[in-house]
Design an enzyme around this catalytic site. Structure first.
Site, mmCIF file in Angstrom:
data_model
loop_
_atom_site.group_PDB
_atom_site.id
_atom_site.type_symbol
_atom_site.label_atom_id
_atom_site.label_comp_id
_atom_site.label_asym_id
_atom_site.label_seq_id
_atom_site.Cartn_x
_atom_site.Cartn_y
_atom_site.Cartn_z
ATOM 1 C CG HIS A 1 10.773 -19.275 21.006
ATOM 2 N ND1 HIS A 1 10.637 -18.034 20.473
ATOM 3 C CD2 HIS A 1 9.643 -19.507 21.705
ATOM 4 C CE1 HIS A 1 9.474 -17.530 20.834
ATOM 5 N NE2 HIS A 1 8.848 -18.396 21.585
ATOM 6 C CE LYS B 1 6.341 -22.816 22.353
ATOM 7 N NZ LYS B 1 6.431 -22.609 23.794
ATOM 8 C CD GLU C 1 1.417 -13.206 22.199
ATOM 9 O OE1 GLU C 1 2.361 -13.013 22.955
ATOM 10 O OE2 GLU C 1 1.316 -12.670 21.087
ATOM 11 C CG HIS D 1 6.798 -17.699 16.167
ATOM 12 N ND1 HIS D 1 8.116 -18.060 16.251
ATOM 13 C CD2 HIS D 1 6.694 -16.519 16.813
ATOM 14 C CE1 HIS D 1 8.780 -17.126 16.928
ATOM 15 N NE2 HIS D 1 7.942 -16.185 17.271
ATOM 16 N NE ARG E 1 26.094 -0.379 23.873
ATOM 17 C CZ ARG E 1 25.070 0.371 23.540
ATOM 18 N NH1 ARG E 1 25.252 1.361 22.696
ATOM 19 N NH2 ARG E 1 23.867 0.142 24.010
ATOM 20 C CG ASP F 1 6.084 -10.003 16.686
ATOM 21 O OD1 ASP F 1 7.325 -9.871 16.704
ATOM 22 O OD2 ASP F 1 5.411 -10.256 17.706
HETATM 23 P P1 NAP Z 1 17.641 -5.540 24.802
HETATM 24 O O1 NAP Z 1 17.050 -5.851 26.124
HETATM 25 O O2 NAP Z 1 17.493 -4.154 24.262
HETATM 26 O O3 NAP Z 1 19.175 -5.911 24.869
HETATM 27 C C1 NAP Z 1 20.084 -5.550 23.863
HETATM 28 C C2 NAP Z 1 21.456 -6.023 24.268
HETATM 29 O O4 NAP Z 1 22.383 -5.608 23.280
HETATM 30 C C3 NAP Z 1 21.927 -5.445 25.587
HETATM 31 O O5 NAP Z 1 22.655 -6.426 26.276
HETATM 32 C C4 NAP Z 1 22.843 -4.311 25.138
HETATM 33 O O6 NAP Z 1 23.773 -4.119 26.160
HETATM 34 C C5 NAP Z 1 23.466 -4.929 23.896
HETATM 35 N N1 NAP Z 1 23.968 -3.929 22.955
HETATM 36 C C6 NAP Z 1 23.296 -2.894 22.400
HETATM 37 N N2 NAP Z 1 24.105 -2.187 21.590
HETATM 38 C C7 NAP Z 1 25.313 -2.782 21.640
HETATM 39 C C8 NAP Z 1 26.569 -2.513 21.032
HETATM 40 N N3 NAP Z 1 26.760 -1.478 20.192
HETATM 41 N N4 NAP Z 1 27.592 -3.344 21.288
HETATM 42 C C9 NAP Z 1 27.449 -4.378 22.128
HETATM 43 N N5 NAP Z 1 26.287 -4.687 22.742
HETATM 44 C C10 NAP Z 1 25.239 -3.887 22.505
HETATM 45 O O7 NAP Z 1 17.076 -6.510 23.671
HETATM 46 P P2 NAP Z 1 16.526 -8.004 23.857
HETATM 47 O O8 NAP Z 1 15.079 -7.923 24.173
HETATM 48 O O9 NAP Z 1 17.410 -8.777 24.750
HETATM 49 O O10 NAP Z 1 16.622 -8.540 22.372
HETATM 50 C C11 NAP Z 1 17.816 -8.942 21.756
HETATM 51 C C12 NAP Z 1 17.485 -9.536 20.390
HETATM 52 O O11 NAP Z 1 16.654 -10.670 20.561
HETATM 53 C C13 NAP Z 1 16.697 -8.580 19.481
HETATM 54 O O12 NAP Z 1 17.059 -8.827 18.160
HETATM 55 C C14 NAP Z 1 15.257 -9.001 19.704
HETATM 56 O O13 NAP Z 1 14.443 -8.708 18.599
HETATM 57 C C15 NAP Z 1 15.427 -10.498 19.870
HETATM 58 N N6 NAP Z 1 14.355 -11.145 20.638
HETATM 59 C C16 NAP Z 1 14.073 -10.764 21.907
HETATM 60 C C17 NAP Z 1 13.084 -11.422 22.614
HETATM 61 C C18 NAP Z 1 12.769 -11.075 24.055
HETATM 62 O O14 NAP Z 1 11.920 -11.743 24.655
HETATM 63 N N7 NAP Z 1 13.381 -10.091 24.636
HETATM 64 C C19 NAP Z 1 12.360 -12.467 22.013
HETATM 65 C C20 NAP Z 1 12.684 -12.842 20.712
HETATM 66 C C21 NAP Z 1 13.682 -12.183 20.032
HETATM 67 P P3 NAP Z 1 24.504 -2.727 26.440
HETATM 68 O O15 NAP Z 1 23.468 -1.649 26.396
HETATM 69 O O16 NAP Z 1 25.110 -2.950 27.786
HETATM 70 O O17 NAP Z 1 25.522 -2.603 25.377
#
Ligand code: NAP
Length: 484
Positions: free
Chosen positions: A178, A182, A216, A240, A51, A235
């Site tokens: 992920h 590995k 960790e 994993h 967005r 988690d």
């Molecule tokens: P994040 O930093 O909160 O990013 C969320 C993303 O979704 C942002 O790009 C946000 O962009 C977009 N978004 C939110 N609402 C939206 C909407 N209504 N329409 C379109 N885009 C929207 O989250 P993240 O950490 O990247 O995690 C993303 C997913 O991966 C989650 O399910 C999380 O559990 C999983 N995950 C993350 C990690 C990690 O290391 N971060 C590891 C494993 C799994 P805008 O605000 O610009 O819309």
């Protein structure tokens, strides 16, 4: 030793959540490395969708900064950055509204692999799936990639599977874990099924027990409130550690094909037995100097969520009856390390006498740091001092074995994204596997909730609560040291 890189088919990869933490930390730096390795054909495009009010130029700048901050160097030539940035595009899309969808649909090109990475919270999966169909982007050959967490219990996982199944066939859905990407984890399969040496011994007749540790050093930090709704069991262990357990314990599949491998993993999960309350230990880390306690980090003084869990699992089948699997994972522990240790039984009779001591072969599979494998073998201590025995490692560190080329080992995300483009689901979880894992986990969590189970406090920098050590001591065994 130079690894061969075969370019994948030309593709369009749309990353929903292309501005988010995961995209910036893992997905985009991973794609940059594959670009540098020559694996992306000319014409491949990466389309960020979110967005935020950005245009393509601003998105390219954001990605450039992310790649510099989170890329892990190696032989990537930063000079090729411009070529990579040219593959990037950005579309403002709201998953919950109509904004941007027609523009995205207009960008799609025919005759190429089309993949959509759902790097957003699972609450948006249904909206994304629905609109991809509504705007005609989801043809029968496209793929979607979904991230963890895949549900928080059996019912929510079923609901998610059902939402995705309304619009996509199972062969189009790539559920990422992920850990499966590995290098060592894949090597585990090759070591087991590509050598004659191990498989005949890979059963309860020769294996005393197996330990899986994912430790960790960090706490839950800024993710405290999210983590508090989940805990170590949901988690880490349900996904994993469970996946690692499956690869260690599964029967040889008839071929290295996605469904053949996943059928065997599923059988392992279904064979997991009931766990008694005394076979599980839960913990919460305590305050340590400047570092807050779990309760402070979670901003919930009455939280009963665990930041550590250890358990003893049983696999009720012919191969493993009688061989326990000890699993543990936690935060703020002694060291950041992940390993699997296959501990073989003692030789049935020691011809060297009691003084020679007790010696065991242990096959250790290190996932991090320093991915590799080590086989402990018993030899004679050199010198004229009589027949004294010594355990020494036959070590296969990938970094040492591959020398400079070890920098070229793709990280888990790189490999998995390329597998999506290649259409290979072997290293992705199938819907029924995820549901089976929750089916086993749910009653364990429900029992804690029913009896108001309180996690045991443990010190930062320790190996978890002492009760976790007792879990093995009671059986006359002990955990391996948590160390790098
Ligand atoms: P994040 O930093 O909160 O990013 C969320 C993303 O979704 C942002 O790009 C946000 O962009 C977009 N978004 C939110 N609402 C939206 C909407 N209504 N329409 C379109 N885009 C929207 O989250 P993240 O950490 O990247 O995690 C993303 C997913 O991966 C989650 O399910 C999380 O559990 C999983 N995950 C993350 C990690 C990690 O290391 N971060 C590891 C494993 C799994 P805008 O605000 O610009 O819309």
């Amino acid at each position: 030793m130079v690894s061969r890189v075969i370019p994948v088919e030309t593709f369009d990869l749309v990353i929903f959540g292309g501005t988010g933490d995961l995209a910036r930390r893992k997905i985009l730096p991973g794609l940059f490395r594959r670009f540098c390795a020559g694996q992306m054909e000319d014409g491949a495009r990466i389309i960020g969708a979110a967005r935020s009010d950005l245009d393509t130029a601003a998105y390219r700048e954001m990605v450039r900064e992310a790649v510099i901050e989170f890329g892990r160097g190696g032989t990537c030539d930063i000079g090729t950055m411009q070529g990579f940035l040219d593959t990037l595009h950005y579309v403002r899309v709201d998953a919950r509204g109509e904004q941007g969808w027609q523009s995205l649909a207009d960008m799609m090109l025919p005759d190429r692999v089309r993949a959509f990475y759902f790097s957003v919270g699972p609450g948006l999966f249904g909206d994304l799936a629905k609109r991809l169909h509504q705007y005609g982007m989801a043809d029968a050959s496209c793929r979607i990639v979904v991230e963890k967490p895949f549900g928080r219990d059996l019912q929510s996982a079923r609901d998610l599977n059902a939402v995705l199944a309304q619009h996509f066939d199972e062969t189009q859905i790539y559920r990422i874990d992920h850990y499966l990407g590995k290098e060592t984890v894949q090597n585990l399969m090759v070591v087991r099924f590509g050598n004659m040496l191990f498989e005949p011994l890979w059963n309860s007749q020769y294996v005393d027990h197996i330990q899986i540790t994912v430790a960790e050093t960090v706490g839950v930090g800024g993710r405290g409130e999210y983590y508090d709704r989940s805990g170590a069991m949901r988690d880490m262990l349900q996904n994993h550690l469970m996946q690692l357990l499956c690869l260690i314990a599964m029967e040889p599949p008839a071929k290295f094909d996605p469904d053949a491998v996943r059928d065997e993993k599923l059988k392992v999960i279904r064979a997991l037995g009931h766990i008694a309350p005394e076979e599980i230990v839960r913990g919460q880390y305590m305050k340590d100097g400047e570092n807050g306690s779990y309760l402070e980090d979670a901003n919930n003084p009455r939280s009963t969520t665990e930041s550590f869990v250890a358990l003893k699992a049983h696999i009720s089948n012919w191969r493993w009856a009688g061989t326990p699997f000890y699993l543990r994972t936690g935060k703020r522990l002694k060291a950041r390390t992940s390993e699997i240790a296959v501990v073989f039984k003692d030789a049935p009779h020691s011809i060297f006498g009691a003084k020679a001591g007790r010696h065991r072969n242990i096959l250790t599979i290190r996932l991090q740091p320093n991915e590799g494998m080590e086989l402990g073998v018993t030899i004679k201590e050199p010198g004229p001092g009589g027949m004294r025995l010594l355990d020494v490692p036959l070590d296969m560190s990938f970094a040492e074995a591959l020398g400079e080329d070890s920098a070229e080992i793709p990280d888990a995300y790189e490999r998995l994204i390329m597998d999506v483009i290649r259409g290979n689901q072997t290293l992705f979880m199938r819907g029924d596997e995820v549901e089976a894992a929750w089916k086993w986990t749910d009653p364990i969590i429900a029992a804690w909730e029913d009896r108001g189970d309180q996690p045991i406090p443990y010190e930062t920098g320790s190996s978890g609560p002492d009760d976790a050590l007792m879990l093995m001591h009671r059986d006359g065994r002990r955990w391996r040291e948590i160390m790098i």
